[in-house]
Design a protein around this motif. Structure first.
Motif: not given
Length: 125
Positions: A49-64
């Motif tokens: 869960l990463m709700p839209m109001p708190f969405f931080r693209a820089d906190r997404l997991p890497t796609q390695d």
């Protein structure tokens, strides 16, 4: 999978079947951008869960090791957040087309609420 080249990279729209298959194989991380209340009521098993109001693209997991696929209720919020992630450098980025509604319409399993106990229960349509 529908793929589109946008200014910031590759944008993908995945079907419920594609998401289920890749999730079962451990190839993707599913990120739910709905509200905590929506998630608590029902969600795709294993989705983070990463709700839209708190969405931080820089906190997404890497796609390695695993691809990131975003989803919401109808696909509108997740598409918006996927485009923001693309602008932040996530390439490729994907979202579940039609969102959780499409997931349920495709009769995919999910975690719902047992109204007798208030606890979670696996729902298989």
């Amino acid at each position: 999978m529908d793929t589109e080249q946008i200014e910031t990279g590759t944008f993908e729209r995945w079907s419920p079947d594609e998401v289920e298959k890749a999730l079962t194989k451990g190839e993707i991380v599913v990120i739910d951008v709905r509200s905590p209340q929506e998630y608590a009521f029902e969600h795709i098993e294993g989705a983070l869960l990463m709700p839209m109001p708190f969405f931080r693209a820089d906190r997404l997991p890497t796609q390695d090791g695993k691809r990131v696929v975003l989803h919401c209720g109808s696909g509108l919020r997740s598409e918006k957040m996927a485009r923001i992630a693309s602008e932040a450098g996530y390439d490729p980025i994907a979202h579940l087309e039609g969102g959780f509604a499409a997931w349920k319409q495709a009769k995919k399993p999910y975690i719902g609420t047992d109204f007798a106990t208030g606890g979670p229960k696996k729902v298989i349509s």
